[in-house]
Design an enzyme around this catalytic site. Structure first.
Site, PDB file in Angstrom:
ATOM      1  N   HIS A   1       0.826  -1.211   0.000  1.00 59.41           N
ATOM      2  CA  HIS A   1       0.000   0.000   0.000  1.00 59.41           C
ATOM      3  C   HIS A   1       0.863   1.265   0.000  1.00 59.41           C
ATOM      4  O   HIS A   1       0.709   2.144  -0.859  1.00 59.41           O
ATOM      5  CB  HIS A   1      -0.907  -0.021   1.244  1.00 59.41           C
ATOM      6  CG  HIS A   1      -1.830   1.142   1.355  1.00 59.41           C
ATOM      7  ND1 HIS A   1      -3.150   1.079   0.983  1.00 59.41           N
ATOM      8  CD2 HIS A   1      -1.635   2.414   1.791  1.00 59.41           C
ATOM      9  CE1 HIS A   1      -3.731   2.256   1.193  1.00 59.41           C
ATOM     10  NE2 HIS A   1      -2.819   3.078   1.684  1.00 59.41           N
ATOM     11  N   GLU A   2       1.786   1.356   0.963  1.00 61.15           N
ATOM     12  CA  GLU A   2       2.593   2.577   1.099  1.00 61.15           C
ATOM     13  C   GLU A   2       3.556   2.758  -0.075  1.00 61.15           C
ATOM     14  O   GLU A   2       3.804   3.882  -0.520  1.00 61.15           O
ATOM     15  CB  GLU A   2       3.359   2.571   2.424  1.00 61.15           C
ATOM     16  CG  GLU A   2       2.469   2.540   3.669  1.00 61.15           C
ATOM     17  CD  GLU A   2       1.452   3.670   3.744  1.00 61.15           C
ATOM     18  OE1 GLU A   2       1.633   4.698   3.073  1.00 61.15           O
ATOM     19  OE2 GLU A   2       0.451   3.506   4.468  1.00 61.15           O
TER      20      GLU A   2
ATOM     21  N   HIS B   1       1.716   4.407  -2.883  1.00 62.27           N
ATOM     22  CA  HIS B   1       1.762   5.870  -2.744  1.00 62.27           C
ATOM     23  C   HIS B   1       3.110   6.412  -3.224  1.00 62.27           C
ATOM     24  O   HIS B   1       3.172   7.402  -3.951  1.00 62.27           O
ATOM     25  CB  HIS B   1       1.584   6.264  -1.270  1.00 62.27           C
ATOM     26  CG  HIS B   1       0.196   6.189  -0.748  1.00 62.27           C
ATOM     27  ND1 HIS B   1      -0.874   6.791  -1.366  1.00 62.27           N
ATOM     28  CD2 HIS B   1      -0.319   5.589   0.366  1.00 62.27           C
ATOM     29  CE1 HIS B   1      -1.982   6.574  -0.668  1.00 62.27           C
ATOM     30  NE2 HIS B   1      -1.663   5.841   0.386  1.00 62.27           N
TER      31      HIS B   1
ATOM     32  N   HIS C   1       3.613   6.331  -6.949  1.00 68.40           N
ATOM     33  CA  HIS C   1       2.758   7.381  -7.525  1.00 68.40           C
ATOM     34  C   HIS C   1       3.488   8.723  -7.409  1.00 68.40           C
ATOM     35  O   HIS C   1       3.582   9.487  -8.382  1.00 68.40           O
ATOM     36  CB  HIS C   1       1.417   7.414  -6.776  1.00 68.40           C
ATOM     37  CG  HIS C   1       0.374   8.244  -7.426  1.00 68.40           C
ATOM     38  ND1 HIS C   1      -0.892   8.396  -6.898  1.00 68.40           N
ATOM     39  CD2 HIS C   1       0.365   8.982  -8.566  1.00 68.40           C
ATOM     40  CE1 HIS C   1      -1.612   9.181  -7.684  1.00 68.40           C
ATOM     41  NE2 HIS C   1      -0.865   9.556  -8.705  1.00 68.40           N
TER      42      HIS C   1
END
Length: 596
Positions: free
Chosen positions: A388-389, A392, A395
């Protein structure tokens, strides 16, 4: 690694490399003094942004100061978070926070001043100076809001009342966090224990049903006792928002809320309508859960208890990295290489240590690595958090690499998409490849719970907000009884007749702090749905879909969120992304029932 070590006992390869920003605090302090001298020069431009050349000079200086400010902020906050017991970094953090507020006062004149210029002036500036064309989207977005900007005197008056407008939320936060006291409950060992809001989740997932029931009644019974006070606080906050919407010349509170990101109200309505059309799937899931728990009646306090026992998994960090890389393999070699670069170049602060901040996040600036804070504890959930992190962070990596500073940050509407794509690819991979029946059931149920909690539940919250704001906009007063009725009926609709909708659930609205951030929660549902749509396309269409997805990652904030997603093949103005999520939920339900 199971016991928290001192910071200096952790192997450097598992710590983020913050020294790439500043070698030490002495260097930080030197840079801080420089920015304190440079930043006030921005104020000298007030009243002078009436020609293209001066505007460009101002924007260049503002970028220079902002980039230095972000470097100082990132260093101070990350050093503080890695060991909160170190007072020297707390001091740096306080200094830069105070300066950040000061910086805001130096540039606050810009938007009102530009909007006060005669019609057509800004467009003329863009023609006169080629370099200003970089800021075209920023300027057009500013002008879009012109009909809703009041006179400078009126705007100043509203700004001066900001502290008063925040009173309902501040009162609620103090009341719920400091003054609200709960009764003791009996734990699984039969002992009387103190009970708090933060310990609620620990007890609501207990295998002992009596413990779950008592925790549920302790929590919601307490909120029920103060329902009138909290209703007054929430309706005051909602009325404030309605007042601002009317004052700013919007047709409704929801239009005012969605305007900053230029999100059509139809996106909000489509989300609720599509979820409502698929509630039969949630009803079916509730029925499956009831059977798995072996109970005659499923109550609200049974909703969170795991129906599949968590397999005993100890996953070393490198194994977790390999699991994530295997899951995100469909994103291609370039993406995998950047992911590995993050591991090798120490983007990540991996393990817990004494004094380290809890939780996980991804944070950085245009001129730093996209750092990741973890508290890795060798469970599957930690592997999922890593995916998940790093979603980020990649991105951010792509946005900063491909966009100029002014468009390098993506919006909140897009923020959870990339992180959730990584999570979905990881768990899809685990489900498809797992041969151990118990583990496979665990992964299937894990994704079902993600969708139930992130899409169904947050959409129910969004529907509650839509109903309550609509009534306040129309001038209808709302008491605790009306709020209870609206919330209770939504629970009945969402969970269906296979579940006992316990009376106390009607007051759950009183414990949701997000309701003080008007029309915020729907973005959890839309973000997850956009991610699920990307995931489906990537797994189905391969390289073509990956290129579209990478186009999304590279876009930063260079256009409106809706347009960025649409160009990448995910049209949030239609029902398809949300329906894609519902289709996956059905697919998972079919798998769960087939495995039982």
């Amino acid at each position: 690694m199971n016991l928290a070590k001192n910071r200096n006992e952790i192997d450097p390869k598992f710590k983020w490399d913050i020294e790439k920003i500043y070698a030490d605090t002495e260097t930080w302090n030197k840079e801080f003094q420089e920015i304190k001298t440079l930043a006030p020069k921005l104020k000298e431009y007030e009243g002078k942004l009436n020609n293209a050349e001066t505007l460009y000079e101002f924007l260049q200086l503002e970028e220079k100061v902002s980039r230095k400010l972000y470097l100082l902020l990132i260093y101070a906050f990350l050093k503080s978070d890695e060991d909160t017991t170190q007072n020297q970094y707390q001091a740096l953090k306080s200094k830069i926070q105070a300066f950040a507020a000061e910086f805001g006062s130096y540039v606050s004149f810009m938007n009102p001043e530009l909007l006060s210029l005669p019609e057509g002036t800004m467009e003329k500036f863009l023609e006169e100076k080629e370099e200003l064309k970089l800021y075209k989207f920023m300027i057009e977005d500013l002008l879009r809001n012109k009909p809703h900007v009041l006179s400078q005197k009126e705007e100043a008056l509203l700004a001066s009342a900001e502290d008063i407008f925040g009173a309902p939320q501040n009162i609620y936060n103090i009341f719920s966090n400091a003054d609200l006291k709960f009764p003791q409950i009996t734990n699984e060992e039969g002992e009387k224990v103190d009970f708090t809001e933060s310990s609620y989740f620990k007890y609501i997932i207990s295998k002992n049903r009596d413990v779950r029931k008592e925790a549920f009644e302790a929590l919601f019974g307490t909120y029920e006792s103060f329902k009138n006070t909290i209703a007054t606080s929430l309706t005051a906050s909602t009325k404030k928002f309605a007042f601002m919407a009317k004052t700013k010349k919007f047709n409704s509170s929801i239009e005012y809320a969605l305007s900053p990101l230029n999100i059509p109200v139809s996106v909000y309505d489509n989300l609720i309508e599509t979820i409502n059309n698929n509630l039969n799937l949630l009803h079916r899931y509730v029925d499956v859960k009831k059977k798995l728990l072996g109970v005659d009646e499923l109550h609200m306090y049974d909703l969170y208890v795991p129906v599949i026992d968590v397999p005993d998994m100890h996953i070393e960090f490198q194994e977790g990295v390999d699991m994530v890389k295997e899951g995100i393999k469909p994103l291609g070699e370039e993406y995998l290489n950047i992911f590995q670069e993050g591991i090798d170049n120490r983007w990540i602060d991996v393990y817990e240590n004494k004094g380290k901040r809890n939780g996980a996040y991804s944070w950085g600036s245009y001129d730093t690595m996209p750092y990741v804070l973890l508290n890795y504890n060798f469970k599957y959930n930690d592997v999922s958090t890593l995916a998940h992190e790093m979603g980020h962070s990649l991105h951010s990596y792509y946005s900063r690499k491909e966009q100029p500073f002014v468009y390098s940050n993506y919006t909140l509407f897009c923020a959870e998409v990339a992180s959730t794509v990584n999570e979905c690819l990881l768990i899809n991979d685990r489900i498809s490849k797992e041969t151990d029946k118990k583990k496979k059931l665990y992964y299937i149920n894990e994704q079902l719970e993600q969708i139930r909690g992130t899409v169904f539940r947050q959409t129910m919250f969004a529907e509650f907000e839509r109903e309550t704001h609509k009534l306040i906009d129309a001038g209808t007063p709302l008491t605790s009884e009306e709020l209870n009725d609206i919330y209770y009926n939504l629970n009945k609709k969402y969970y269906g007749d296979k579940m006992v909708i316990d009376d106390l659930i009607k007051v759950e609205w009183a414990r949701i702090p997000h309701f003080y951030r008007d029309f915020y929660v729907y973005q959890y549902s839309t973000g997850y749905s956009a991610a699920m749509s990307f995931t489906s396309a990537i797994l189905r269409d391969g390289e073509e879909a990956v290129e579209r997805y990478k186009g999304f990652l590279k876009s930063g904030g260079s256009d409106y969120s809706i347009n960025i997603l649409k160009k990448a093949g995910v049209d949030m103005t239609t029902t398809k992304p949300v329906q894609d999520t519902m289709d996956r939920f059905k697919e998972l339900l079919d798998m769960l029932e087939a495995e039982l």
